[in-house]
Design a protein around this motif. Structure first.
Motif, PDB file in Angstrom:
ATOM      1  N   VAL A 127     -20.233  30.899  29.005  1.00 16.30           N
ATOM      2  CA  VAL A 127     -19.133  30.614  30.560  1.00 16.30           C
ATOM      3  C   VAL A 127     -18.414  28.860  28.919  1.00 16.30           C
ATOM      4  O   VAL A 127     -17.330  29.279  29.018  1.00 16.30           O
ATOM      5  CB  VAL A 127     -19.716  28.937  31.020  1.00 16.30           C
ATOM      6  N   ILE A 128     -19.632  28.304  27.717  1.00 16.22           N
ATOM      7  CA  ILE A 128     -18.902  28.003  27.132  1.00 16.22           C
ATOM      8  C   ILE A 128     -17.979  28.159  26.658  1.00 16.22           C
ATOM      9  O   ILE A 128     -16.689  28.228  25.952  1.00 16.22           O
ATOM     10  CB  ILE A 128     -19.966  27.176  26.186  1.00 16.22           C
ATOM     11  N   GLY A 129     -17.837  29.599  25.903  1.00 19.10           N
ATOM     12  CA  GLY A 129     -17.189  30.449  24.675  1.00 19.10           C
ATOM     13  C   GLY A 129     -16.044  30.660  25.050  1.00 19.10           C
ATOM     14  O   GLY A 129     -14.522  30.814  24.882  1.00 19.10           O
ATOM     15  N   VAL A 185     -23.179  28.757  16.010  1.00 17.20           N
ATOM     16  CA  VAL A 185     -21.472  29.367  16.357  1.00 17.20           C
ATOM     17  C   VAL A 185     -20.822  30.209  16.266  1.00 17.20           C
ATOM     18  O   VAL A 185     -20.997  31.018  17.328  1.00 17.20           O
ATOM     19  CB  VAL A 185     -20.851  27.972  15.622  1.00 17.20           C
ATOM     20  N   GLU A 186     -21.350  30.234  14.479  1.00 14.82           N
ATOM     21  CA  GLU A 186     -20.531  32.347  14.437  1.00 14.82           C
ATOM     22  C   GLU A 186     -21.141  33.341  14.828  1.00 14.82           C
ATOM     23  O   GLU A 186     -20.554  34.039  15.538  1.00 14.82           O
ATOM     24  CB  GLU A 186     -20.843  32.146  12.810  1.00 14.82           C
ATOM     25  N   PRO A 223     -17.736  35.441  18.541  1.00 19.24           N
ATOM     26  CA  PRO A 223     -17.436  36.692  19.200  1.00 19.24           C
ATOM     27  C   PRO A 223     -16.597  36.061  20.671  1.00 19.24           C
ATOM     28  O   PRO A 223     -15.676  37.546  20.933  1.00 19.24           O
ATOM     29  CB  PRO A 223     -18.732  37.352  19.617  1.00 19.24           C
ATOM     30  N   HIS A 224     -16.838  35.352  21.223  1.00 23.04           N
ATOM     31  CA  HIS A 224     -15.886  34.898  22.559  1.00 23.04           C
ATOM     32  C   HIS A 224     -14.629  34.926  22.472  1.00 23.04           C
ATOM     33  O   HIS A 224     -14.003  34.715  23.351  1.00 23.04           O
ATOM     34  CB  HIS A 224     -16.870  34.013  23.028  1.00 23.04           C
ATOM     35  N   ARG A 281      -8.260  34.013  18.821  1.00 20.80           N
ATOM     36  CA  ARG A 281      -7.768  33.325  17.541  1.00 20.80           C
ATOM     37  C   ARG A 281      -7.238  34.160  16.732  1.00 20.80           C
ATOM     38  O   ARG A 281      -6.259  34.115  15.998  1.00 20.80           O
ATOM     39  CB  ARG A 281      -9.065  33.354  17.011  1.00 20.80           C
ATOM     40  N   GLU A 282      -7.263  35.541  16.711  1.00 21.37           N
ATOM     41  CA  GLU A 282      -6.627  37.304  15.495  1.00 21.37           C
ATOM     42  C   GLU A 282      -5.242  36.339  16.764  1.00 21.37           C
ATOM     43  O   GLU A 282      -4.214  37.015  15.423  1.00 21.37           O
ATOM     44  CB  GLU A 282      -7.270  37.715  16.077  1.00 21.37           C
TER      45      GLU A 282
END
Length: 247
Positions: free
Chosen positions: A215-217, A6-7, A12-13, A18-19
């Motif tokens: 797509v998921i990211g 996952v990491e 990355p996406h 999140r930041e």
């Protein structure tokens, strides 16, 4: 293994969005050490009253995404989503209860006096409408299992943001505010487990359909972006609640 996966492939996406949890001016104002307690109370009132619109359909979204995933042949992830849906039933009822308790508390010592029913029937903001839409679009889209990414981001938000919010509320509004924060409190606790589960599911999903990683990211990033804008709306409306008092 799934954590590493996952990491590497997913995070990355979503990293840039999140930041914004750390840099959003609205959320910084809320967690400011010198915050006006009325802003924190107002935010909690808006978060719960507006949040009902976003939370009520959650179990149906997760279940339908799970069923669509099973139909696509992603049986394991699909069945886990269907099971997870049951855990989300009725959570909006806590928000209704918290709204009423927070409003009663506000009305005891603040003006203008608020009406809980009116707050619960506010017109949804643009972000709220988009939040419903991303779920519906994901379910009928090419990758309904991307619902896992939405869950991962939103439940992780409870884990990352809720503890600081609770500390701030207790510090500026008094310990007893926790009696009117059942939704936030429960999700801060429950979603630690849910986030770990989501991470495993997400790792499995990415390894099964690596070609769908982008797509998921992007789905996870978009859902988090919308939710952060919703939280900004709550701060903005809380600030408006304080205006007449100042005048």
């Amino acid at each position: 293994m799934s954590k590493q996966f996952v990491e590497q492939h997913y995070v990355p996406h979503v990293a840039a969005v999140r930041e914004r949890l750390k840099t959003s001016p609205a959320l910084q104002a809320l967690l400011d050490p010198k915050v006006d307690p009325a802003l924190v109370e107002g935010f909690l009132i808006q978060l719960n009253s507006l949040g009902v619109y976003m939370t009520q359909p959650v179990d149906s979204w997760i279940r339908r995404a799970g069923e669509a995933s099973v139909k696509m042949g992603l049986k394991d992830v699909g069945e886990k989503l269907i099971t997870h849906a049951k855990h989300e039933e009725g959570h909006h009822l806590m928000m209704i209860e918290d709204t009423k308790n927070l409003v009663a508390r506000w009305n005891e010592h603040r003006t203008p006096k608020l009406d809980a029913e009116a707050l619960l029937n506010q017109v949804p903001t643009q972000a709220m409408v988009e939040y419903r839409k991303i779920h519906e679009d994901t379910i009928v889209g090419p990758m309904p299992a991307a619902q896992v990414a939405i869950e991962y981001e939103i439940e992780n938000l409870s884990v990352v943001f809720a503890p600081g919010l609770m500390e701030q509320a207790k510090r500026v509004c008094g310990e007893d505010i926790m009696e009117a924060m059942s939704f936030v409190k429960e999700h801060a606790e429950l979603d630690v487990g849910h986030t770990a589960l989501n991470e495993v599911m997400l790792g499995k999903l990415l390894s099964q359909v690596p070609e769908k990683t982008e797509v998921i990211g992007k789905t996870g990033a978009q859902a988090l972006d919308i939710y952060l804008r919703f939280m900004g709306d709550c701060v903005e409306r809380a600030q408006k609640m304080m205006k007449p008092a100042a005048a």
